[in-house]
Design a protein around this motif. Sequence first.
Motif, short mmCIF file in Angstrom:
data_model
loop_
_atom_site.label_atom_id
_atom_site.label_comp_id
_atom_site.label_asym_id
_atom_site.label_seq_id
_atom_site.Cartn_x
_atom_site.Cartn_y
_atom_site.Cartn_z
N PRO A 83 -4.79 13.60 5.62
CA PRO A 83 -3.66 12.86 4.59
C PRO A 83 -4.03 12.50 3.34
O PRO A 83 -5.10 12.48 2.98
N LYS A 84 -3.04 12.48 2.73
CA LYS A 84 -3.28 11.96 1.10
C LYS A 84 -3.75 10.61 1.11
O LYS A 84 -4.47 10.32 0.11
N HIS A 85 -3.34 9.76 1.85
CA HIS A 85 -3.80 8.42 1.91
C HIS A 85 -3.51 7.52 3.13
O HIS A 85 -3.09 8.14 4.23
N PHE A 86 -4.16 6.36 3.00
CA PHE A 86 -3.85 5.58 4.56
C PHE A 86 -3.10 4.26 3.85
O PHE A 86 -3.78 3.21 4.15
N ILE A 87 -2.06 4.27 3.10
CA ILE A 87 -1.56 3.18 2.65
C ILE A 87 -0.18 3.14 3.34
O ILE A 87 0.70 4.07 3.18
N PRO A 88 0.10 2.12 4.09
CA PRO A 88 1.50 1.99 4.91
C PRO A 88 2.51 1.90 3.94
O PRO A 88 2.51 0.99 2.91
N GLU A 89 3.68 2.46 4.31
CA GLU A 89 4.97 1.99 3.27
C GLU A 89 5.21 0.69 2.92
O GLU A 89 5.57 0.46 1.84
N ALA A 90 4.90 -0.28 3.91
CA ALA A 90 5.37 -1.39 3.41
C ALA A 90 4.43 -2.14 2.36
O ALA A 90 4.88 -3.10 1.86
N PHE A 91 3.18 -1.58 2.20
CA PHE A 91 2.37 -2.19 1.14
C PHE A 91 3.06 -1.89 -0.47
O PHE A 91 2.68 -2.56 -1.33
N TYR A 92 3.75 -0.65 -0.61
CA TYR A 92 4.23 -0.48 -1.96
C TYR A 92 5.76 -0.09 -1.94
O TYR A 92 6.24 0.02 -3.11
N LYS A 93 6.59 0.01 -0.83
CA LYS A 93 7.91 0.40 -1.05
C LYS A 93 8.79 -0.84 -1.61
O LYS A 93 9.80 -0.56 -2.37
N ASP A 94 8.42 -1.93 -1.48
CA ASP A 94 8.91 -3.25 -2.25
C ASP A 94 8.43 -3.64 -3.68
O ASP A 94 8.85 -4.53 -4.07
N LYS A 95 7.38 -2.79 -3.94
CA LYS A 95 6.78 -3.12 -5.29
C LYS A 95 7.62 -2.68 -6.38
O LYS A 95 8.32 -1.54 -6.39
#
Length: 219
Positions: free
Chosen positions: A127-139
Amino acid sequence: MKTKNLLGVLLLFTFTFISCDKEDEEGRKITDYKEYVLTVASEMKPGVIWSEGSDYLKEVYPVKKENAEGWDALGGIGGFEFEKGYEYRIKISETSYLDYSMGQPAWTEHKLLEVISKEKKASEGLPKHFIPEAFYKDKFLPKYRYAVEADNKEVIEGDLKNHSILPLEYHYFYYAHSEGPKWLAIKDDISVLGTAHYKSKYPDAGVKAVVVSYAIEKN
């Protein structure tokens, strides 16, 4: 007389049992232990790990257990010396601890037991990364400010206003990388940008200076 002695023994036994139980709660103890084989991918990826009550970005190992189809993220493997460009099969131990006297009472440690194989190859299906959507979608998304000193200042300012130098629909993060700190721009699981370098769009426009500053601002 015998009844009093028996009562004293029972009270002593109860006190001892409670004391030992309290000691177990306050001291460190192992709650689980496993050993298993992992495939470790040939390159690390940005991911989110939880440590000391907060989550943060760092490079993680893409790993795959035997017979697993997809890659998972592992933050660290004690004693493992990773070399980029090689795919590994290793045997590790996984030990879970509990210690109520610590700020983070429950945690798990992974340690290398054996390197089974080391093959020079590019791992597939990463995968491109292992960053959950919850970590960045509200930033907040970035916005930029600029200052231009040039012969045709108005033209350049108009171009900057209508065409962002960096895509503004991406979230930008600063994270720890094995080759030094880096910026990561992420939109979703597929749209990810690495470190970007800006090259002037106006080589023949009499430009003396174009200063662009990015800031995380609420839209």
